[in-house]
Scaffold this motif. Sequence first.
Motif, PDB file in Angstrom:
ATOM      1  N   THR A 199       0.833  -1.203   0.000  1.00 39.17           N
ATOM      2  CA  THR A 199       0.000   0.000   0.000  1.00 39.17           C
ATOM      3  C   THR A 199       0.869   1.254   0.000  1.00 39.17           C
ATOM      4  N   LEU A 200       1.934   1.257   0.787  1.00 37.91           N
ATOM      5  CA  LEU A 200       2.853   2.395   0.810  1.00 37.91           C
ATOM      6  C   LEU A 200       3.503   2.603  -0.563  1.00 37.91           C
ATOM      7  N   VAL A 201       3.941   1.514  -1.166  1.00 33.37           N
ATOM      8  CA  VAL A 201       4.572   1.613  -2.487  1.00 33.37           C
ATOM      9  C   VAL A 201       3.595   2.174  -3.512  1.00 33.37           C
ATOM     10  N   ALA A 202       2.333   1.711  -3.443  1.00 34.51           N
ATOM     11  CA  ALA A 202       1.323   2.193  -4.395  1.00 34.51           C
ATOM     12  C   ALA A 202       1.093   3.696  -4.231  1.00 34.51           C
ATOM     13  N   PHE A 203       0.996   4.164  -2.999  1.00 38.03           N
ATOM     14  CA  PHE A 203       0.826   5.604  -2.754  1.00 38.03           C
ATOM     15  C   PHE A 203       2.017   6.388  -3.294  1.00 38.03           C
ATOM     16  N   ALA A 204       3.215   5.879  -3.056  1.00 35.46           N
ATOM     17  CA  ALA A 204       4.407   6.582  -3.506  1.00 35.46           C
ATOM     18  C   ALA A 204       4.469   6.656  -5.024  1.00 35.46           C
ATOM     19  N   ILE A 205       4.095   5.574  -5.706  1.00 34.71           N
ATOM     20  CA  ILE A 205       4.144   5.557  -7.174  1.00 34.71           C
ATOM     21  C   ILE A 205       3.096   6.489  -7.773  1.00 34.71           C
ATOM     22  N   VAL A 206       1.877   6.440  -7.228  1.00 30.55           N
ATOM     23  CA  VAL A 206       0.803   7.285  -7.754  1.00 30.55           C
ATOM     24  C   VAL A 206       1.155   8.764  -7.631  1.00 30.55           C
ATOM     25  N   HIS A 207       1.864   9.124  -6.545  1.00 20.88           N
ATOM     26  CA  HIS A 207       2.225  10.532  -6.327  1.00 20.88           C
ATOM     27  C   HIS A 207       3.718  10.774  -6.574  1.00 20.88           C
ATOM     28  N   SER A 208       4.291   9.984  -7.456  1.00 21.30           N
ATOM     29  CA  SER A 208       5.734  10.083  -7.689  1.00 21.30           C
ATOM     30  C   SER A 208       6.156  11.423  -8.272  1.00 21.30           C
ATOM     31  N   ASP A 209       5.216  12.137  -8.943  1.00 22.10           N
ATOM     32  CA  ASP A 209       5.573  13.403  -9.586  1.00 22.10           C
ATOM     33  C   ASP A 209       5.310  14.618  -8.711  1.00 22.10           C
ATOM     34  N   ASN A 210       4.810  14.383  -7.483  1.00 19.75           N
ATOM     35  CA  ASN A 210       4.479  15.503  -6.601  1.00 19.75           C
ATOM     36  C   ASN A 210       5.037  15.207  -5.203  1.00 19.75           C
ATOM     37  N   ARG A 211       6.094  15.861  -4.846  1.00 16.24           N
ATOM     38  CA  ARG A 211       6.786  15.573  -3.582  1.00 16.24           C
ATOM     39  C   ARG A 211       5.897  15.808  -2.363  1.00 16.24           C
ATOM     40  N   LEU A 212       5.174  16.934  -2.359  1.00 20.64           N
ATOM     41  CA  LEU A 212       4.327  17.259  -1.211  1.00 20.64           C
ATOM     42  C   LEU A 212       3.188  16.244  -1.069  1.00 20.64           C
ATOM     43  N   ALA A 213       2.523  15.944  -2.176  1.00 26.07           N
ATOM     44  CA  ALA A 213       1.421  14.977  -2.130  1.00 26.07           C
ATOM     45  C   ALA A 213       1.927  13.605  -1.705  1.00 26.07           C
ATOM     46  N   ARG A 214       3.104  13.245  -2.215  1.00 24.94           N
ATOM     47  CA  ARG A 214       3.685  11.951  -1.849  1.00 24.94           C
ATOM     48  C   ARG A 214       3.992  11.892  -0.352  1.00 24.94           C
ATOM     49  N   GLY A 215       4.569  12.965   0.165  1.00 23.99           N
ATOM     50  CA  GLY A 215       4.908  12.994   1.588  1.00 23.99           C
ATOM     51  C   GLY A 215       3.687  12.915   2.486  1.00 23.99           C
ATOM     52  N   ILE A 216       2.647  13.689   2.132  1.00 18.75           N
ATOM     53  CA  ILE A 216       1.421  13.686   2.935  1.00 18.75           C
ATOM     54  C   ILE A 216       0.752  12.310   2.886  1.00 18.75           C
ATOM     55  N   SER A 217       0.655  11.744   1.685  1.00 14.64           N
ATOM     56  CA  SER A 217      -0.009  10.441   1.517  1.00 14.64           C
ATOM     57  C   SER A 217       0.724   9.340   2.280  1.00 14.64           C
ATOM     58  N   LEU A 218       2.044   9.321   2.153  1.00 18.20           N
ATOM     59  CA  LEU A 218       2.822   8.289   2.843  1.00 18.20           C
ATOM     60  C   LEU A 218       2.744   8.443   4.363  1.00 18.20           C
ATOM     61  N   THR A 219       2.734   9.683   4.837  1.00 19.99           N
ATOM     62  CA  THR A 219       2.646   9.917   6.284  1.00 19.99           C
ATOM     63  C   THR A 219       1.313   9.426   6.835  1.00 19.99           C
ATOM     64  N   LEU A 220       0.236   9.775   6.144  1.00 15.70           N
ATOM     65  CA  LEU A 220      -1.090   9.333   6.600  1.00 15.70           C
ATOM     66  C   LEU A 220      -1.226   7.820   6.524  1.00 15.70           C
ATOM     67  N   CYS A 221      -0.749   7.241   5.438  1.00 18.00           N
ATOM     68  CA  CYS A 221      -0.834   5.788   5.276  1.00 18.00           C
ATOM     69  C   CYS A 221       0.004   5.075   6.330  1.00 18.00           C
ATOM     70  N   ALA A 222       1.227   5.574   6.571  1.00 20.61           N
ATOM     71  CA  ALA A 222       2.106   4.967   7.569  1.00 20.61           C
ATOM     72  C   ALA A 222       1.505   5.069   8.966  1.00 20.61           C
TER      73      ALA A 222
END
Length: 259
Positions: A199-222
């Motif tokens: 699930t973490l990998v999927a979030f990171a890949i989907v938001h791979s082009d947006n650093r802020l979105a990736r960071g927020i998504s991974l933090t919430l998921c984690a």
Amino acid sequence: MGNWFFNLSVPWMALVIFLASYLVAGSVGFVVAALAVNERAKGFKAVSPGILPPLGILFALLVGFIAVEVWGNFAKAKTAVETEASALRAVVLLAGAFPDKRTSIYALVNRHIDESVNKEWPEMTRQRVTLATLPTALIEALHDTLALTPADDSQRVAQSEMVKELHTALDARRQRISISQSSLGTVKWIGILLQGLCTLVAFAIVHSDNRLARGISLTLCATGIALSVLLIAAYSHPFTSVGPELLKQVIPSEAPFAG
């Protein structure tokens, strides 16, 4: 996971789990960002966000199924201790019908509680107690009760009830020792942790082009993964949470508890 981890207090366990979860999430984000260049970046961007809900639902289902088992064992552990304490309390009360023998019965009940609290409980939290360890004090109390010679009907009834309650206490002890051996298998832990990683990998890949979105998504998921793991881990070894306080309350006043 070793016994050292499950024997941690909840605050320390939470600290370890959350730190590990954030560390893994950060590592996943860093690796995906490093790989998201050139053609791989286009490939990552082509991954549909629609993959996220199924992965989240699957993780939630795994957590739910495992939590039902873990919390069920926790409830059984509490019931076993309550049943044992109630039965021992009944023995103490019924022993009053035999003035000449009640002191020895009190001493045996006290000895059983002392052994349970100071010897069995620490070993149960480490899953080292087996049914091969006999409750000698309870067995002796049962033999002494059977050897009583009732003088009237009231004592005969008291003797019969004492035998019944001692059998109940013995059975409840067997139940708590059996439950203390229960734990989540390695496959289940691997399953839930691997699904969380996916699930973490999927979030990171989907938001791979947006650093802020990736960071927020991974933090919430984690955070969600860490909380789920904490709720399971904190109750996976029932007797690290269920203590012997109820048994201590049963201690006869004429035989003070040594511990």
